[in-house]
Structures are given as structure tokens and as C-alpha cells.
Design an enzyme around this catalytic site. Structure first.
Site, short mmCIF file in Angstrom:
data_model
loop_
_atom_site.label_atom_id
_atom_site.label_comp_id
_atom_site.label_asym_id
_atom_site.label_seq_id
_atom_site.Cartn_x
_atom_site.Cartn_y
_atom_site.Cartn_z
N LYS A 34 48.88 -35.58 52.82
CA LYS A 34 47.49 -34.92 52.59
C LYS A 34 47.07 -35.07 51.52
CE LYS A 34 47.16 -30.65 52.25
NZ LYS A 34 47.27 -29.17 52.01
N THR A 35 47.68 -34.56 50.36
CA THR A 35 47.08 -34.47 49.24
C THR A 35 46.63 -35.73 48.60
OG1 THR A 35 48.32 -32.32 48.68
CG2 THR A 35 47.26 -33.53 46.79
N ASP A 214 40.10 -28.47 51.55
CA ASP A 214 41.42 -28.67 51.61
C ASP A 214 41.71 -27.42 52.54
OD1 ASP A 214 44.08 -29.45 51.45
OD2 ASP A 214 44.35 -28.36 49.72
N GLU A 215 42.92 -27.57 53.11
CA GLU A 215 43.35 -26.42 54.13
C GLU A 215 42.23 -25.76 55.13
OE1 GLU A 215 46.48 -25.98 53.90
OE2 GLU A 215 47.24 -26.14 52.03
N GLN A 245 49.38 -25.11 60.81
CA GLN A 245 49.79 -24.32 59.49
C GLN A 245 48.71 -23.31 59.06
OE1 GLN A 245 51.68 -26.78 56.41
NE2 GLN A 245 51.14 -28.24 57.50
N ARG A 591 58.86 -26.95 54.98
CA ARG A 591 59.18 -27.30 53.45
C ARG A 591 60.42 -27.88 53.21
NH1 ARG A 591 54.45 -27.42 52.91
NH2 ARG A 591 54.56 -27.34 54.91
#
Length: 684
Positions: A34-35, A214-215, A245, A591
Site C-alpha cells: 500500500k505505502t 491513507d488509512e 483493518q 503483522r
DNA sequence: GCGGAGTTCTTTTTT
DNA sequence: AGAACTCCGC
């Protein structure tokens, strides 16, 4: 150069990062790059000639902003940039905006940002009977849903509602009077300004022609509306997120924003990133199984790209001490085997669980870094210093005045302060100015002779320091300690050394800040730090412990998650939401890169008493345990342990030796000895 | 006004 | 269990 940095992306990632105009929704699963995708898009937009200054990227945390900035700048040819693109948190953006446009609300832009702790104090002062925590939350919700005081007063039905509405009103008046803004105001006030001024909205949206968020799954109603204003003239809004998430529902985030994005905007292009580059297939499989129990989701499943990997390890322990011992053992082994401590982390749902871990790791001498926890700027001694600095920059700040007028002790107590405050309210003059402008005789009638002298001296010292600061910020810092002996007031008190160390760290930090930003003043510094949190610093030499919330966006080769018990994870009852708990589980699992270990106990010591617990439903939902409990026992079987066998019943271990993953045991069942593998017995 | 003793609340998560 | 808050005697 564009082909160059696009070539490392997969097809979907490329499609997303080369999208230019119109709304774009990137549904990015955990570990799907994503980043990488949005930083590449940022670089791409610049590479095709778009003015960097017209690109705005918003994140939730400073950490995310910093990481993106770093990664984006690596991709960008510096020659293309005159003004760098604005890349910051929502709140930072709000702050910058308010600095420019606060006058639209007829307020001065020398406001002070208060934190949750300050907010609590103010509310406690307004109403002692209500549960402050509740009211703090309610007010936050009001603001995040753009309910004005009038809205809330009108809607209030019950007595409690009315009481809360009343506190809300008084709280807002208090903020206005002292020119304070809370975290929510940093978003709300910009929105209100834009809402009342279409002309300005247009100008702003023409300034930021390309907006990325973002997010996005963690945005709330207010952020949604604010974004709408920011892109009102072009709709070039690119949001990135993962509905699975969304873990900030409790502070007003609404998953609807991402679920309905395609309805909120016209001609939305949707790109899904479903290839996971982080975790082993096994880990992904369990994470997918878990999240499939949720109903409110757009539906996607992560495909692994690595290999099957080890099975997820499950630890069952009697209590938190045994749990910690197992983790200490494992982690020690990993470290001895040469694994880097920065590749290891322990997660928990509830911060309180860190206590037993800390104890155990301290004893074992394994260095760790607790992320989150008590924040530096929340320490009393630091907040005192900040209050001093606030009073120096803004004498109207009654709030800070009250905090430090008696630190160190000057004999000014509650009674005196109450009198001063009453007078301040009556005359509408801030306490500081009141003391400064009143003649001695006048002041004596209010607070008495002795206090008058103390207060006058105090106020004069502050004014003097303010003058010093105008000349030199560095000299000011020295003069500050000479004037108030604040640091030395901790000389011979318990844990005074720790506090002094904190004070030193803080003064070092502020000196450095002024050295690096000579054009900025104390006020800038104060606003800057109120939005900062501890989490930026990464300690390479130690393992990390943190809440699952704090772990978002991070990844670890070896991941441990403790406290998988009903009530701890998931948390059940009043305010909790099982789907959000499950998403937290999903975040936790994903994670992990190579190894995931989950742990549950039979009992924990919590809130002063020991409670017995049952294992988390998430273990069965994720397919880690089926029907009957099958647990991998890496905890040693020792001589003397009592075990139960399905056929032979209860017995005692007489001999134990390692046999691959399990143990070869000689067990004495009431006189008859048998050799049995450990997987056939249960430890009692 | 201060400090000690006693009492109550907390912790689910955070910009 | 600890922090934070309240109450009371000096």
C-alpha cells in the site's frame, strides 16, 4: 525516469499509481504494498509535471507521514521539486489551516492545543458528578459528527442527555474564552470555516489539486465532510484503505466511509491489491479464516506470494508468569540464533498486559522497547514546563496558569485560586492580567497581603521572561530555570532523579528545536509537540512490545501475541464491537512475516484481582483449534508433572526426553510404567 | 495550605 | 495493583 520506478510494481499497483484524475479507491489488503503504491503515485504525479505543491497527502499518524515522506523522496528527482508536496497528518493539516484562517471565525490564531488530559481537567471542573471519561468521549463524538451545542441541546431527552449537553456548552465557552482548541477542533473548525465560505473552499481546493488519504477506513464523518470540501472543485481524491483493518470505531471512525466511497463520488475507479508480500501462506490462511466471520466487509481475500511456512504456534499457560517464561525462552533462543531484536515483537490487546512481560524481560535481561505506554509529553513535570511556556506565550491561558502557579510550592492553594478565578469570570479579565493590572491594595482585598506579594512577584517574573525570550530564545531557557528553580524543586524527592532526567531531555529537545528552526518561536514549538507522539523512534537493538493498535502498519519476522482470552481479546460487553475486535485480530495476525505465536492463559491478575479465563473464540474461528483442543506443547515436560492420557488416565512423568517437536515420556500410571509421546497426553 | 491516610476508579484502543 | 482523588488534622 517514470518507467524506472514503476517497474517494481505489480499490475494493480501500477494501475493505481498511474491513475491521475478523478476519485480513486485503492483497497489494499495487509502487506499488499500500500505505502509503496501511494508513494509511487506521488512520485509519478510529479514526474509527469504536476506541481508538487498542489499534492496533499494525509495520514493518521506522524509515523506514517514520516515513512511516506522518506520513501516518496527517494523516488523523486529533486530537480523537479521547488516546493515539496504537503504530506502530514490530518491534525497537522488542520493546525496549518487554522493558523492561516482562524480569523474567519473571529478568533485569534495564537490558540493553544489541549490534549485529552487537559480536556478531562476542564470537564471535571465543570461537572464533578458525571463520569468524566464518558463526557470526554461524548463531546468528541459530537464534534466528529458535527453536532453543535444547539443541536445537542435540542436533541437532549433524558436528564443525563441534558446534563451532558450543558457540560458541552460550558466546555465550548471555556475553550473559546481561553482560546484553546482540542484535537477534534483541529478538524472541526477548518470544516466549519470552509462550510461558511464557499469562495475559500474553492480557493483551497484549487491549491490542492490532488489529494491522497491513507488509512481511509479509519476516517470519521467529519473527515469525510472535510475532504469533500477540500476537493470540491475537482474530486481528485485518492483514498487507500482496507475495510478489514478498520480499528478506530471507538473514536468515531466509520467504516461506512470506505464501504460507500463508490456512492459518495461519481465515476470512482476501484483498484484492489490482494497480493500479500509479507506473510507465509499459513499465517494468511488463518488470518483469512478469522476475518471471514465478519459480515460488514467489501469482501476480498489475500493471496500469499511467499511459501507455506511454519504452522502457527499456540501456547497455553496457567498464568501470565508462565506465559512470560515461555516467551522469554523463545525470544532468547531467537536472539542466540542470531535473529535481530528488531525483527521480534510482542502484541497485546490491552496495555495492562505489558506489566508481567516487562517484569519477566527485565529479570531475563532482554532489552525491550515498550511502544505507546506513558507518553513523554504526558508526564507531569513535562506538562508543567509546557504550561509555563504557554503562560509565557499567552497570558490569557487561565488553564495553564492554574496548573503552575503553585509549582514549585509558593503557598498559593485552591482557595486563593478559586477567588482569583471568580474575579476573572466576573471581570472577564484573565487571571494573569488581573494580577498584573490590579493595584496592590485592590488585590489584597481579594487574596490577602501575603498572597498578593507572591502573585505579583510571580507575574513579574513571567513578564520579564517574556521580554528575555523576545531577545533570545536560548538565553530565555537559562533564565527560566534561574527564575523559578523548577528543576531543582525535584532535588530530594522520591523519583526526582527520573523527573529531572525528563526535564533535561525536554530542555535538550527544545534547545535543539530552536537551533534547527531559528525563525520559529516558542508558540510554534508548543503547537508542534502537542501533535507529536512517542512512536517515531525505532530502537533497533531491542524487541518491541505494543498494543495491536500501535502495531498497525508495522511488520515483524517473529511475532507473538498474548492474551487470547475471552474478555481480553476479544473484549466483550458494553462499548465493544465484535467485528472490530475481529479486525484487530486480523491486523495482529497479519503483522507476522515468518512466525506467529499466539498465547492464552487460564488466569490473569488484573485490576487488583485474579480472574480465571477461557481461551479466545478467535482461536477456533481462525482454524487454529478445532473441536477438541490440539495444542502444540513446546513447554517442557518435567519429571514429576502430572499428565492425563485418554485411556490410561492420570499419571506422573518419570523420564522425559526431547523427540523432535515433542517429548518422549516415561509415565507411571498408578504403578504401571509406559513410554508415551507427549502429544498423547495432556498436562494437568 | 499542606501532607498523610483513606477511598475510589481504572485500562480497550489514540491524534 | 497503582494512580488519582477526597478528607481531615495540623
Amino acid at each position: 525516469m517514470s518507467e524506472n520506478f514503476l517497474s517494481t510494481l505489480n499490475e494493480s499497483q501500477q494501475k493505481a499509481s498511474q491513475h491521475i484524475d478523478g476519485p480513486l479507491l485503492i483497497l489494499a489488503g495487509a502487506g499488499s504494498g500500500k505505502t509503496k503504491t501511494i508513494t509511487t503515485r506521488l512520485a509519478y504525479l510529479i514526474s509527469i509535471g504536476i506541481d508538487p505543491a498542489s499534492i496533499l497527502t494525509l495520514t493518521f499518524t506522524n509515523k506514517a507521514a514520516a515513512e511516506m515522506r522518506e520513501r516518496a523522496f527517494k523516488l523523486i528527482n529533486p530537480n523537479l521539486i521547488n516546493t515539496p508536496p504537503l504530506l502530514c497528518t490530518f491534525h497537522k493539516f488542520g493546525l496549518l489551516f487554522l493558523k492561516m484562517h482562524m480569523h474567519e471565525l473571529n478568533r485569534k490564531n495564537n490558540f493553544i492545543i489541549i490534549d485529552t488530559d487537559d480536556k478531562k481537567r476542564i470537564i471535571k471542573n465543570i461537572d464533578k458528578d458525571l463520569t468524566t471519561a464518558l463526557v470526554v468521549n461524548e463531546i468528541s463524538k459530537f464534534k466528529n459528527n458535527i453536532f453543535s451545542v444547539e443541536d445537542i441541546k435540542d436533541a437532549a431527552q433524558s436528564k443525563l442527555d441534558k446534563q451532558i449537553a450543558d457540560v458541552y456548552e460550558k466546555y465550548e465557552i471555556y475553550l473559546l474564552k481561553n482560546n484553546l482548541v482540542d484535537f477534534d477542533d483541529l478538524l472541526l473548525l477548518p470544516y466549519l470555516i470552509l462550510k461558511q465560505n464557499d469562495e475559500l473552499s474553492k480557493v483551497i481546493s484549487q491549491k490542492y489539486l490532488y489529494i491522497m488519504v491513507d488509512e481511509y477506513q479509519d476516517t470519521n464523518e467529519l473527515q469525510y465532510k472535510l475532504l469533500q470540501k477540500l476537493c470540491c472543485s475537482h474530486n481528485n481524491l485518492c483514498v487507500v484503505g482496507d475495510d478489514d483493518q478498520s480499528i478506530y470505531g471507538w473514536r468515531g471512525a466509520t467504516i461506512k466511509n470506505i464501504l460507500n466511497f463508490t456512492e459518495h463520488y461519481e465515476n470512482v475507479v476501484v483498484v484492489k491489491l490482494e497480493e500479500n508480500y509479507r506473510s507465509t501462506d499459513t499465517i494468511l490462511d488463518h488470518a483469512n479464516q478469522l476475518i471471514e466471520h465478519n459480515r460488514d466487509r467489501l469482501g476480498k481475500s489475500l493471496r500469499g506470494t511467499r511459501f507455506k511456512g511454519d504452522s502457527v504456534k499456540l501456547y497455553e499457560s496457567h498464568d501470565e508468569n508462565e506465559e512470560t517464561r515461555k516467551l522469554v525462552n523463545d525470544i532468547r533462543k531467537l536472539l542466540i540464533a542470531g535473529e535481530s531484536a528488531s525483527d521480534i515483537a510482542i502484541l497485546f490487546r490491552v496495555n495492562a498486559l505489558s506489566r508481567s512481560l516487562e517484569e519477566g524481560f527485565n529479570k531475563a535481561g532482554i532489552p525491550y522497547k515498550l511502544i505507546g505506554g506513558m507518553k513523554f509529553y504526558e508526564r507531569a513535570e513535562i506538562k508543567d514546563l509546557i504550561a509555563y511556556f504557554r503562560i509565557i506565550t499567552n497570558p490569557n491561558d487561565n488553564f495553564s496558569f492554574k496548573r503552575i502557579v503553585n509549582k514549585p510550592k509558593r503557598g498559593i492553594g485552591k482557595t486563593t485560586l478559586d477567588k482569583l478565578e471568580a474575579k476573572s469570570i466576573e471581570t472577564k479579565i484573565p487571571i494573569f492580567n488581573l494580577i498584573e493590572s490590579y493595584e496592590d491594595d485592590e488585590l489584597i482585598t481579594i487574596v490577602g497581603k501575603k498572597n498578593t506579594k507572591t502573585l505579583k512577584t510571580f507575574v513579574e517574573s513571567i513578564s520579564k521572561l517574556r521580554d528575555v525570550m523576545e531577545d533570545s530564545k536560548i538565553v530565555f531557557l537559562d533564565a527560566f530555570e534561574d527564575t523559578f528553580d523548577y528543576r531543582s524543586s525535584y532535588d530530594s524527592v522520591p523519583d526526582g532523579e527520573d523527573r529531572k532526567a525528563n526535564i533535561d531531555e525536554f530542555s535538550g529537545y527544545i534547545r535543539d528545536y530552536f537551533k534547527q528552526n531559528p525563525h520559529l518561536n516558542l508558540e510554534d514549538f508548543l503547537n508542534e509537540i502537542s501533535l507529536e507522539s512517542e512512536q517515531d523512534k525505532m530502537f533497533n537493538e531491542s524487541i518491541s512490545m505494543m498494543s495491536i493498535h500501535a502495531s498497525k502498519g508495522l511488520e515483524y519476522k517473529h511475532l507473538f501475541c498474548i492474551g487470547l482470552e475471552e474478555g481480553f481479546f476479544p473484549i466483550i460487553g458494553d462499548g465493544s464491537n465484535i467485528e472490530e475486535e475481529r479486525r484487530l485480530g486480523y491486523v495482529a495476525f497479519t503483522r507476522a512475516m515468518d512466525n506467529l505465536t499466539l498465547s492464552f492463559v487460564h488466569s490473569r491478575f488484573y485490576k487488583g484481582k485474579r480472574t480465571s479465563l477461557t481461551k479466545s473464540r478467535f482461536l477456533s474461528e481462525s482454524g487454529l483449534i478445532k473441536g477438541s483442543l490440539k495444542i502444540e506443547r513446546t513447554s517442557a515436560f518435567r519429571n514429576g508433572d502430572v499428565v492425563v492420557h485418554k485411556i490410561f488416565g492420570m499419571g506422573r512423568v518419570e523420564k522425559s526426553s526431547r523427540a523432535g517437536k515433542e517429548y518422549k515420556l516415561t509415565i507411571n500410571f498408578g504403578g504401571s510404567k509406559r513410554d508415551i509421546l507427549s502429544s498423547f497426553v495432556e498436562k494437568k
